[in-house]
Write an enzyme that holds these catalytic residues in place. Structure first.
Site: not given
Ligand code: PEP
Length: 252
Positions: A12-14, A99, A101, A171, A177, A214, A235-236
Site C-alpha cells: 500500500n503506497w498510500k 483501510h 486511514e 490491520e 505506521g 508495521s 505500507g512503509g
Molecule cells: C498499511 O498502510 O496498511 C500499513 C500496514 O502500513 P505500515 O506497514 O506502514 O504499518
C-alpha cells in the site's frame, strides 16, 4: 515435493509514488524478482499512478494492481471519488476497501465499507477489505466485538457464494505506521476468530486473511510462520523497490 502455501504480499503506497516514480519502482522491482509458484504480488499505488503501474507490470501474471479506494456507485456527481469502471478501465483488478486511514481520518463507516465490497465484486474486482481495532478498543477488551462488527457489515451485503472472491486484511490500527507490530500469536488469534465467525455465518470458503501493521524484513518471517496468515499488507516497508523485493523474497 510439497506445493508451497499460497501467499499474498500487498503493497500500500498510500500518498507516495507519482506515475514516474511508480514506473521507476516497477522497472527495478521486475528486474529484481521472478514469479514464484503460489506467490501473488499486489500493488496499491495512488490513483494518478494506476495506469503507469498497470502498464509497467504487463507480462508478469504474478503481479496485480489495485485502487486504494473506490466509490460504490458506478458513476455520478461524487466529486473527488473514483468509480470501479474508471479504475478497471486503466487495468486495476483489485480495490483496497476500508483501510483504517479511510475509516478513521475520513469517517468511512462499516455500512459504506460493505457497499464498496459488494460493488467491487459486482464489477469483477477483488476487494481487499481491512478490519482492525484501535488501541483504545484493544485496551478496553473490545477487539473481538469491533472486528466481528466490521466483518458482519460485509456479510450483510455479500452472499456466501461470493466470498471466495473476498480477501481480508487484519490491520490493528495501533500497529499501522507505528513500528509496533502485533505478535504472531496476537495476529493468529484474530485471524482464527475471523475465520470462525465467518464459518458460523455460513461462509465456508477459505477466505485469505492477510496481516498488516508495521511488517518489515525483520518480522515478516515470524508472522508468516503462523499458518493462520495468508500474507501481509505493507505500507512503509513497501516503498523502496530493493527493500520490497528483498522482503517478498524472504519466504522463498
Ligand atoms: C498499511 O498502510 O496498511 C500499513 C500496514 O502500513 P505500515 O506497514 O506502514 O504499518
Amino acid at each position: 515435493m510439497t506445493t508451497p502455501r499460497p501467499l499474498i504480499y500487498a503493497a500500500n503506497w498510500k500518498m507516495h509514488h507519482g506515475p514516474g516514480a511508480a514506473r521507476g519502482f516497477l522497472t527495478r522491482f521486475l528486474d529484481l524478482t521472478r514469479p514464484v509458484e503460489g506467490r501473488s504480488l499486489w500493488f496499491f499505488p495512488p490513483a494518478v499512478s494506476l495506469a503507469a503501474a498497470c502498464e509497467a507490470m504487463v507480462g508478469r501474471n504474478d503481479i496485480s494492481v489495485g485502487a486504494q479506494n473506490v466509490h460504490w456507485e458506478p458513476k455520478g456527481a461524487f466529486t473527488g471519488e473514483l468509480s470501479l469502471p474508471l479504475v478497471t478501465e486503466v487495468g486495476a483488478r483489485l480495490a483496497l476497501v476500508g483501510h483504517s486511514e479511510r475509516r478513521h481520518l475520513f469517517g468511512e463507516t462499516n455500512e459504506q465499507v460493505g457497499r464498496k465490497v459488494a460493488a467491487a465484486l459486482k464489477a469483477g474486482v477483488t476487494p481487499l477489505v481491512c478490519v482492525g481495532e484501535t488501541l483504545a478498543e484493544r485496551e478496553a477488551g473490545r477487539t473481538e466485538n469491533v472486528v466481528v462488527r466490521q466483518v458482519d457489515a460485509i456479510v450483510e451485503r455479500v452472499p456466501a457464494a461470493e466470498w471466495h472472491r473476498v480477501v481480508i486484511a487484519y490491520e490493528p490500527v495501533w500497529a499501522i505506521g507505528t513500528g509496533k507490530n502485533a505478535t504472531p500469536d496476537d495476529a493468529a488469534q484474530v485471524h482464527h476468530l475471523i475465520r470462525f465467525e465467518l464459518s458460523r455465518r455460513g461462509v465456508e470458503q477459505r477466505v485469505p486473511i492477510l496481516y498488516g501493521g508495521s511488517v518489515n524484513q525483520g518480522n515478516v518471517l515470524g508472522l508468516l510462520a503462523r499458518e493462520e496468515l495468508d500474507g501481509v499488507l505493507v505500507g512503509g516497508a513497501s516503498l523502496d523497490a530493493d527493500g520490497w523485493a528483498e522482503l517478498v523474497g524472504l519466504g522463498g
